[in-house]
Design a protein around this motif. Structure first.
Motif, PDB file in Angstrom:
ATOM      1  N   THR A 153      -4.120  -1.788  -2.286  1.00  0.00           N
ATOM      2  CA  THR A 153      -2.740  -2.175  -2.570  1.00  0.00           C
ATOM      3  C   THR A 153      -2.346  -3.302  -1.619  1.00  0.00           C
ATOM      4  O   THR A 153      -3.071  -3.604  -0.668  1.00  0.00           O
ATOM      5  CB  THR A 153      -1.752  -1.009  -2.345  1.00  0.00           C
ATOM      6  N   ASP A 180      -0.001   2.219 -10.404  1.00  0.00           N
ATOM      7  CA  ASP A 180       0.745   1.014 -10.769  1.00  0.00           C
ATOM      8  C   ASP A 180       1.552   0.403  -9.620  1.00  0.00           C
ATOM      9  O   ASP A 180       2.238  -0.595  -9.809  1.00  0.00           O
ATOM     10  CB  ASP A 180       1.670   1.294 -11.943  1.00  0.00           C
ATOM     11  N   SER A 202       8.039  -2.127  -5.618  1.00  0.00           N
ATOM     12  CA  SER A 202       6.659  -1.681  -5.767  1.00  0.00           C
ATOM     13  C   SER A 202       5.746  -2.534  -4.901  1.00  0.00           C
ATOM     14  O   SER A 202       6.167  -3.540  -4.331  1.00  0.00           O
ATOM     15  CB  SER A 202       6.238  -1.772  -7.235  1.00  0.00           C
TER      16      SER A 202
END
Length: 106
Positions: free
Chosen positions: A45, A79, A89
Motif C-alpha cells: 500500500t 481496495d 484511502s
C-alpha cells in the motif's frame, strides 16, 4: 491500472522481510509499505496514512487490513479504503515474490 504485461519493479530480497513483518520502501519516487503475511504472501500500500501522515509500515496488520499506529485508522488491503472512518484511502499495489525478490507494480 497497470497491465500484467508490464514489468514490476524489484525492491529487495524477500528474505529481508520476515513473516509477519512490514517495511517502507521508496519506489519510483513513491513511499510504498510492503507487508509479508504469515503465509508468505505479500501486500503493498501507500506508506503514509492520509489522516496525519502516520507510518503505515509500522502498524499492525492481518490478512485483510493495516491499522495506522498513530490513531488506529484501518485500511483494507483489497481496495485501500478506510474501514474505520471515511478519512480517505491509501493506494494499493500488486506485490509478489519472484525468484526470491519482492516485486511491486505501481
Amino acid at each position: 491500472m497497470t497491465s500484467i504485461a508490464e514489468p514490476g519493479v524489484v525492491i529487495g530480497a524477500v528474505a529481508d522481510l520476515e513473516l509477519g513483518e512490514s517495511r517502507a520502501y521508496v519506489v519510483g519516487g513513491k513511499q510504498i509499505a510492503v507487508f509479508r503475511m504469515t503465509d508468505g504472501s505479500l501486500r503493498a500500500t501507500g506508506a503514509v496514512c492520509p489522516h496525519r501522515a502516520g507510518p503505515l509500515a509500522d502498524g499492525q496488520f492481518d490478512a485483510a487490513k493495516i491499522v495506522c499506529p498513530l490513531h488506529q485508522y484501518a485500511f483494507s488491503f483489497a481496495d485501500g479504503a478506510c474501514t474505520s472512518d471515511g478519512i480517505g484511502s491509501v493506494s494499493v499495489y500488486r506485490a509478489e515474490e519472484r525468484d526470491g525478490d519482492i516485486v511491486v507494480w505501481l
